[in-house]
Write a protein that holds these residues in place. Structure first.
Motif, PDB file in Angstrom:
ATOM      1  N   ALA A  35       0.814  -1.229   0.000  1.00 17.47           N
ATOM      2  CA  ALA A  35       0.000   0.000   0.000  1.00 17.47           C
ATOM      3  C   ALA A  35       0.838   1.265   0.000  1.00 17.47           C
ATOM      4  N   ASP A  36       1.953   1.266   0.724  1.00 17.46           N
ATOM      5  CA  ASP A  36       2.761   2.484   0.788  1.00 17.46           C
ATOM      6  C   ASP A  36       3.429   2.815  -0.538  1.00 17.46           C
ATOM      7  N   HIS A  37       3.407   1.881  -1.453  1.00 16.79           N
ATOM      8  CA  HIS A  37       3.937   2.154  -2.790  1.00 16.79           C
ATOM      9  C   HIS A  37       2.940   2.960  -3.618  1.00 16.79           C
ATOM     10  N   HIS A  38       1.659   2.778  -3.355  1.00 21.52           N
ATOM     11  CA  HIS A  38       0.619   3.510  -4.079  1.00 21.52           C
ATOM     12  C   HIS A  38       0.279   4.838  -3.419  1.00 21.52           C
ATOM     13  N   LYS A  39       0.386   4.886  -2.127  1.00 21.16           N
ATOM     14  CA  LYS A  39       0.092   6.115  -1.398  1.00 21.16           C
ATOM     15  C   LYS A  39       1.159   6.291  -0.333  1.00 21.16           C
ATOM     16  N   LYS A  40       2.106   7.168  -0.620  1.00 18.70           N
ATOM     17  CA  LYS A  40       3.237   7.348   0.286  1.00 18.70           C
ATOM     18  C   LYS A  40       2.737   7.939   1.600  1.00 18.70           C
ATOM     19  N   ASP A  41       2.837   7.139   2.667  1.00 17.37           N
ATOM     20  CA  ASP A  41       2.368   7.569   3.980  1.00 17.37           C
ATOM     21  C   ASP A  41       3.511   7.609   5.000  1.00 17.37           C
TER      22      ASP A  41
END
Length: 147
Positions: A36-42
């Motif tokens: 997920a952090d690859h699609h939405k950098k959090d």
């Protein structure tokens, strides 16, 4: 000798299928928490949880080298090198060329380079795990080759 060359190239091309399959059904499936952090950098880190997927294929590649070295699998070296070569190509195309994690290959604008960028951009337009498209990396659907 020729068998090893054939196995190397077969493994390299098979890895494109494995990348597509694992991206679609594993990364966008039960291991979305790592991807997920690859699609939405959090996060603020240069590293992503998504980077853990490289480790899996590195371990498989090293395992093939060890099987070859211990005379358990004669074609283990060819398989291990095929996985490694695909991983290197994936890293160069995905992490360096597309996502610019290192500022290289910025001016590549040939037809293939543009198609790879377009397909990956379409993949990333979806920030959730559903409704994705273009899960492969090196083989790009023809519709992205438009001028």
């Amino acid at each position: 000798m020729w068998l090893h060359v054939l196995v190397f190239f077969t493994t390299f091309f098979f890895m494109e299928f494995m990348a597509w399959f694992s991206h679609k059904y594993i990364m966008h499936g039960f291991l979305w928490s790592l991807h997920a952090d690859h699609h939405k950098k959090d996060h603020d880190s240069w590293f992503e949880r998504n980077d853990a997927f490289f480790i899996f294929y590195a371990v498989v590649s090293i395992g093939c080298f060890l099987l070859w070295q211990n005379n358990i699998l004669e074609i283990g070296l060819a398989i291990g090198l095929g996985i490694f070569a695909y991983g290197l190509a994936y890293f160069l195309v995905h992490d360096i060329f597309i996502h610019q994690r290192f500022k290289l290959f910025r001016n590549a604008n040939n037809r293939y380079a543009k198609a790879v960028r377009r397909a990956h951009k379409m993949h990333h337009k979806h920030i959730g795990k559903e409704h994705g498209e273009c899960f492969g990396m090196l083989i790009v659907p023809l519709k992205y080759y438009k001028n």
